[in-house]
Design a protein around this motif. Sequence first.
Motif, mmCIF file in Angstrom:
data_model
loop_
_atom_site.group_PDB
_atom_site.id
_atom_site.type_symbol
_atom_site.label_atom_id
_atom_site.label_comp_id
_atom_site.label_asym_id
_atom_site.label_seq_id
_atom_site.Cartn_x
_atom_site.Cartn_y
_atom_site.Cartn_z
ATOM 1 N N UNK A 13 64.735 15.183 22.946
ATOM 2 C CA UNK A 13 64.393 16.379 22.289
ATOM 3 C C UNK A 13 63.762 15.661 20.969
ATOM 4 N N UNK A 14 62.535 16.382 20.590
ATOM 5 C CA UNK A 14 61.560 16.007 19.703
ATOM 6 C C UNK A 14 61.727 17.206 18.419
ATOM 7 N N UNK A 15 61.706 16.363 17.254
ATOM 8 C CA UNK A 15 61.730 17.200 15.969
ATOM 9 C C UNK A 15 60.481 17.105 15.676
ATOM 10 N N UNK A 22 57.989 27.690 5.923
ATOM 11 C CA UNK A 22 57.502 27.444 4.540
ATOM 12 C C UNK A 22 57.707 25.983 4.177
ATOM 13 N N UNK A 23 58.382 24.988 4.998
ATOM 14 C CA UNK A 23 58.308 23.759 4.455
ATOM 15 C C UNK A 23 57.096 22.824 4.976
ATOM 16 N N UNK A 24 56.161 22.585 4.034
ATOM 17 C CA UNK A 24 55.095 21.875 4.409
ATOM 18 C C UNK A 24 55.418 20.231 4.511
ATOM 19 N N UNK A 25 56.447 19.853 4.055
ATOM 20 C CA UNK A 25 56.998 18.373 3.826
ATOM 21 C C UNK A 25 56.027 17.902 2.728
ATOM 22 N N UNK A 26 55.866 16.399 2.823
ATOM 23 C CA UNK A 26 55.151 15.782 1.826
ATOM 24 C C UNK A 26 53.610 15.951 1.821
ATOM 25 N N UNK A 44 53.013 18.379 7.455
ATOM 26 C CA UNK A 44 53.266 19.142 8.759
ATOM 27 C C UNK A 44 51.963 19.134 9.540
ATOM 28 N N UNK A 45 50.595 19.162 8.822
ATOM 29 C CA UNK A 45 49.520 18.954 9.494
ATOM 30 C C UNK A 45 49.232 17.688 10.312
ATOM 31 N N UNK A 46 49.856 16.355 9.780
ATOM 32 C CA UNK A 46 49.649 15.421 10.326
ATOM 33 C C UNK A 46 50.635 15.287 11.532
ATOM 34 N N UNK A 47 52.037 15.624 11.367
ATOM 35 C CA UNK A 47 52.902 15.340 12.376
ATOM 36 C C UNK A 47 52.967 16.181 13.449
ATOM 37 N N UNK A 48 52.583 17.335 13.350
ATOM 38 C CA UNK A 48 52.609 18.580 14.501
ATOM 39 C C UNK A 48 51.779 18.207 15.832
ATOM 40 N N UNK A 49 50.440 17.536 15.227
ATOM 41 C CA UNK A 49 49.519 16.849 16.622
ATOM 42 C C UNK A 49 50.135 15.915 17.302
ATOM 43 N N UNK A 50 50.946 14.847 16.336
ATOM 44 C CA UNK A 50 51.422 13.842 17.006
ATOM 45 C C UNK A 50 52.651 14.128 17.879
ATOM 46 N N UNK A 94 61.418 20.814 22.298
ATOM 47 C CA UNK A 94 61.111 20.451 20.568
ATOM 48 C C UNK A 94 62.269 21.409 20.060
ATOM 49 N N UNK A 95 62.575 21.089 18.793
ATOM 50 C CA UNK A 95 63.541 21.711 17.981
ATOM 51 C C UNK A 95 63.010 23.000 17.710
ATOM 52 N N UNK A 96 61.549 23.247 17.781
ATOM 53 C CA UNK A 96 61.113 24.383 17.170
ATOM 54 C C UNK A 96 59.734 24.615 17.877
ATOM 55 N N UNK A 97 59.392 25.423 18.841
ATOM 56 C CA UNK A 97 57.913 25.694 19.365
ATOM 57 C C UNK A 97 57.215 26.399 18.464
ATOM 58 N N UNK A 98 57.820 27.400 17.541
ATOM 59 C CA UNK A 98 56.926 28.006 16.601
ATOM 60 C C UNK A 98 56.746 27.235 15.121
ATOM 61 N N UNK A 99 55.966 27.974 14.479
ATOM 62 C CA UNK A 99 55.940 27.276 13.007
ATOM 63 C C UNK A 99 57.112 27.792 12.191
ATOM 64 N N UNK A 100 58.419 27.373 12.544
ATOM 65 C CA UNK A 100 59.615 27.871 11.576
ATOM 66 C C UNK A 100 60.278 26.590 11.125
ATOM 67 N N UNK A 101 60.985 27.011 9.967
ATOM 68 C CA UNK A 101 61.831 26.215 9.555
ATOM 69 C C UNK A 101 63.228 26.061 10.190
ATOM 70 N N UNK A 102 63.690 25.023 10.938
ATOM 71 C CA UNK A 102 64.881 25.152 11.646
ATOM 72 C C UNK A 102 65.946 23.905 11.017
#
Length: 266
Positions: free
Chosen positions: A91-93, A99-103, A111-117, A134-142
């Motif tokens: 399981x990968x998060x 609406x959460x973009x993180x740091x 978000x932009x850095x981690x998603x492709x990794x 994945x904990x979420x396949x779509x761009x959503x806050x879970x």
Amino acid sequence: EGREVMLRAAAKKSDPRVSLVFFLILLLFAVVIYIVVTSLSQPPAELPPEPEEAEIIPQEEPIPDEEPAEPEPEPIVIPPEYEKFIGTVIMIDPGPGGDQFGAEAGGWSEKDIVAPMAEKLRELLIYRGFTVLFTHEEDENVFNEIPEIIASSDAALFVSLHANTFTDESVSGFQVFYDAESNPSRKLASIITEEVKMAGFKTRTYRDEKYYVLSSNEIPSVLVETGFMTNEADLRNLTDEGYRENLMTALAAGILRYTEENILEG
């Protein structure tokens, strides 16, 4: 004498030239009358028939060419040395979502850095025989649902990917966190750190931390900070595709080694 005068006048009036002119006028008049009467007595000329309207045959609309079907993806061939990992679920998060973009730093969001990794890590693990969720396949806050998502799956271990920030911009490096109450998680953090360090990346000491996504799980779980966005060198590396692929390859090696030593053999 008066009678003689009258006779002379009459003779003057009967001048033959005058009679000729009068005769010509009458003749011309008669010709005109004849032409008019003749033209009126002739039937009107027939008009040419109007052309028949051509029959309009409706044109059939051309049938558009069918779009070629997308080729089916080629089946993944698992190398024999990785066949033992088939059926093991990871399981990968993939970091912040919705609406959460993180740091944020240097014009980049976590978000932009981690998603492709996360996508690259999934690809590498699938090639090695793992089943990856994945904990979420779509761009959503879970974020608040992660423990429940993990519990309802058959995952053997959990990895949450992130990118760090710090007030001191000189701080840099890859770092792994685990929950101190979970010895398997500590072992997973240790092995991942070793593999990443052996691959030539700068690493920081793995350490325990009471993160929500770690403390609620019953399976080995780690939170991976791939680097510091507030450090210029780290940010440059984290936004480089080649660097990210190499880093995820080292992380996948750590997951594979832990699975082989502590799940399959355990």
